[in-house]
Scaffold this active site. Sequence first.
Site, PDB file in Angstrom:
ATOM      1  N   HIS B  34      14.441  15.524  68.677  1.00 13.46           N
ATOM      2  CA  HIS B  34      14.180  16.924  68.320  1.00 13.46           C
ATOM      3  C   HIS B  34      12.743  17.069  67.832  1.00 13.46           C
ATOM      4  O   HIS B  34      11.879  17.553  68.554  1.00 13.46           O
ATOM      5  CB  HIS B  34      15.210  17.345  67.269  1.00 13.46           C
ATOM      6  CG  HIS B  34      15.323  18.818  67.069  1.00 13.46           C
ATOM      7  ND1 HIS B  34      15.384  19.712  68.107  1.00 13.46           N
ATOM      8  CD2 HIS B  34      15.409  19.564  65.936  1.00 13.46           C
ATOM      9  CE1 HIS B  34      15.486  20.941  67.616  1.00 13.46           C
ATOM     10  NE2 HIS B  34      15.501  20.877  66.304  1.00 13.46           N
ATOM     11  N   TRP B  35      12.460  16.618  66.645  1.00 12.78           N
ATOM     12  CA  TRP B  35      11.083  16.512  66.152  1.00 12.78           C
ATOM     13  C   TRP B  35      10.900  15.061  65.753  1.00 12.78           C
ATOM     14  O   TRP B  35      11.299  14.658  64.651  1.00 12.78           O
ATOM     15  CB  TRP B  35      10.864  17.387  64.908  1.00 12.78           C
ATOM     16  CG  TRP B  35      10.927  18.858  65.171  1.00 12.78           C
ATOM     17  CD1 TRP B  35      10.672  19.505  66.336  1.00 12.78           C
ATOM     18  CD2 TRP B  35      11.272  19.873  64.220  1.00 12.78           C
ATOM     19  NE1 TRP B  35      10.841  20.852  66.186  1.00 12.78           N
ATOM     20  CE2 TRP B  35      11.197  21.108  64.897  1.00 12.78           C
ATOM     21  CE3 TRP B  35      11.621  19.855  62.872  1.00 12.78           C
ATOM     22  CZ2 TRP B  35      11.470  22.316  64.269  1.00 12.78           C
ATOM     23  CZ3 TRP B  35      11.883  21.057  62.251  1.00 12.78           C
ATOM     24  CH2 TRP B  35      11.804  22.277  62.935  1.00 12.78           C
TER      25      TRP B  35
END
Lengths: 128, 188
Positions: B34-35
């Site tokens: 995701h990040w």
Amino acid sequence: MATQEDIFSKVQEALVDALGVEDDEVTPEATLQDDLGAESIDFLDIVFRLEKSFDIKIERGELFPEDILTSTEYVEDGKLNEAGIVQLKQRMPFADLSQFEADPMVQNLGKHLTVNDMCSFVSHKLAG
Amino acid sequence: MRWFWIDRFTEFVSGSHATAVKAVALSEEYLHDHWPAYPVMPHSLIAEGMAQTSGLLVSETYQFKELVVLAKFARCTFHGEVRPGDVLTYHAQIEQTSEDGASVKVTAHVEDRLQAEAEIFFARLQTQDLGSSGEGQEGAMRLFNPAHLLHWLRLVAVFDVGTTADGQRLRPADYGFETAAGGDGLTP
């Protein structure tokens, strides 16, 4: 006894919550599908909200008589026949079906339902 | 990876409410996609956890035998972030049910902090909704192999904590699941 204003305001609230639209979009003339973007599943949501808000019980097919619309007796080539229209009017005395009657394609019935029809439906239920 | 977004139920009361937990661990793949520099649990997967908690609760009211599908999130709000090491607690409460479906209010907490809240609608699909007729209908109405479904329900502890409204323990046999020894090769 609920006034017409009370009914409109609660119907408006139900539609705003169910459809994520703004208050001012929910006018009496607005159609549920085209103007307010209601899809089939939204009708269950709307029915639940009206039941809670008005303390009423709405049975399956009461707002939208699916049994007539899917009956081989009343539907020919996707259109509701004369007998079907008579049945539909009996079951939906709250709705203005004049536009639908001009071209009674079953799939278009929902397109003609307006906010006003919903208010009439609730008035009809409360009176009954 | 298996598509389980709850680890187990800690409470499951038929027709009423359920609580499930999900421990978030840095070893889980999705946290790194995701990040990458700042792992958080994506909100979409928290929504999935809320849907699984409430979906099984609703499905039980139809004896786990019918097609119950997520129809819509009428409302969904997220607050803050969920980081590795957090434990999410989902709580689902059935609000209304009808022949056509059910509405459920769900919250997600990390300890005392409200992380997410939603109102979810489930539709109960009936034979005519599937547009089929005649043979094959019964097969179409069953989304899962019953033995697999029972295995999954056991994994998330439905039958360890589940009770009826008056406190009787839920048992697989009440839902017509075959639980005879050596029956399906999946059960312990």
